[in-house]
Design a protein around this motif. Structure first.
Motif, mmCIF file in Angstrom:
data_model
loop_
_atom_site.group_PDB
_atom_site.id
_atom_site.type_symbol
_atom_site.label_atom_id
_atom_site.label_comp_id
_atom_site.label_asym_id
_atom_site.label_seq_id
_atom_site.Cartn_x
_atom_site.Cartn_y
_atom_site.Cartn_z
ATOM 1 N N MET A 1 19.106 2.354 105.294
ATOM 2 C CA MET A 1 19.682 3.434 105.909
ATOM 3 C C MET A 1 18.748 4.494 105.862
ATOM 4 O O MET A 1 18.358 4.953 104.693
ATOM 5 N N GLU A 2 18.708 5.325 107.030
ATOM 6 C CA GLU A 2 17.647 6.400 106.934
ATOM 7 C C GLU A 2 18.323 7.668 107.251
ATOM 8 O O GLU A 2 19.074 7.603 108.153
ATOM 9 N N ILE A 3 18.043 8.559 106.517
ATOM 10 C CA ILE A 3 18.567 10.105 107.024
ATOM 11 C C ILE A 3 17.473 10.984 107.193
ATOM 12 O O ILE A 3 16.578 10.939 106.508
ATOM 13 N N THR A 4 17.374 11.543 108.382
ATOM 14 C CA THR A 4 16.472 12.329 108.796
ATOM 15 C C THR A 4 16.825 13.747 109.078
ATOM 16 O O THR A 4 17.787 14.072 109.612
ATOM 17 N N ASN A 5 16.054 14.807 108.618
ATOM 18 C CA ASN A 5 16.472 16.036 108.516
ATOM 19 C C ASN A 5 15.740 16.749 109.681
ATOM 20 O O ASN A 5 14.283 16.849 109.825
ATOM 21 N N ASN A 6 16.237 16.819 110.864
ATOM 22 C CA ASN A 6 15.459 17.382 112.184
ATOM 23 C C ASN A 6 15.182 18.868 112.179
ATOM 24 O O ASN A 6 14.345 19.214 112.902
ATOM 25 N N SER A 7 15.562 19.454 111.423
ATOM 26 C CA SER A 7 15.214 20.924 111.176
ATOM 27 C C SER A 7 13.940 21.273 110.623
ATOM 28 O O SER A 7 13.540 20.517 109.792
ATOM 29 N N ARG A 8 13.430 22.480 110.618
ATOM 30 C CA ARG A 8 12.314 22.753 109.642
ATOM 31 C C ARG A 8 12.571 23.304 108.284
ATOM 32 O O ARG A 8 11.620 23.326 107.601
ATOM 33 N N HIS A 9 13.960 23.572 108.120
ATOM 34 C CA HIS A 9 14.258 23.858 106.942
ATOM 35 C C HIS A 9 14.816 22.825 105.693
ATOM 36 O O HIS A 9 15.497 21.804 106.351
ATOM 37 N N GLY A 10 14.516 22.725 104.603
ATOM 38 C CA GLY A 10 15.318 21.694 103.692
ATOM 39 C C GLY A 10 16.536 21.904 103.571
ATOM 40 O O GLY A 10 17.081 22.947 103.731
ATOM 41 N N VAL A 11 17.164 20.670 103.225
ATOM 42 C CA VAL A 11 18.592 20.622 103.142
ATOM 43 C C VAL A 11 19.059 20.209 101.690
ATOM 44 O O VAL A 11 18.252 19.253 101.283
ATOM 45 N N ASP A 12 19.873 20.946 101.154
ATOM 46 C CA ASP A 12 20.334 20.426 99.778
ATOM 47 C C ASP A 12 21.374 19.364 99.818
ATOM 48 O O ASP A 12 22.298 19.661 100.437
#
Length: 95
Positions: free
Chosen positions: A1-12
């Motif tokens: 399972m992959e989770i991708t952060n599409n924004s430029r900002h980090g997510v906690d």
């Protein structure tokens, strides 16, 4: 399972959870996903890194034939889901 952060900002992702149809849930603990990065969630046992985290379960939660995984944030709000197999809409995202 992959989770991708599409924004430029980090997510906690601390307190975020990934659950399957049977209610088995993996909760992220003090994990931060960098901008434009992907983390793979493995059900097996291994050493967590920035790119891979492990649920430390001996048996696999998601089988490869079919299933649905639901991502919720730390306020239990629905973020995204992914289905594969018999549902016929692999990688479908609800907005």
């Amino acid at each position: 399972m992959e989770i991708t952060n599409n924004s430029r900002h980090g997510v906690d992702l601390d307190g975020w959870s990934l659950s399957d149809e049977d209610g088995r849930t993996y909760t992220f603990d003090h994990y931060r996903l960098a901008g434009r990065a992907t983390v793979r969630v493995h059900t097996g046992i291994g050493l967590d890194t920035r790119r891979d985290v492990y649920q430390d379960r001996p048996n696999y939660v998601w089988d490869n034939r079919s299933g649905t995984a639901t991502l919720r944030n730390d306020h239990r709000r629905f973020v995204d889901d992914a289905s594969w197999g018999r549902h016929g809409h692999h990688g479908h995202h609800q907005r």
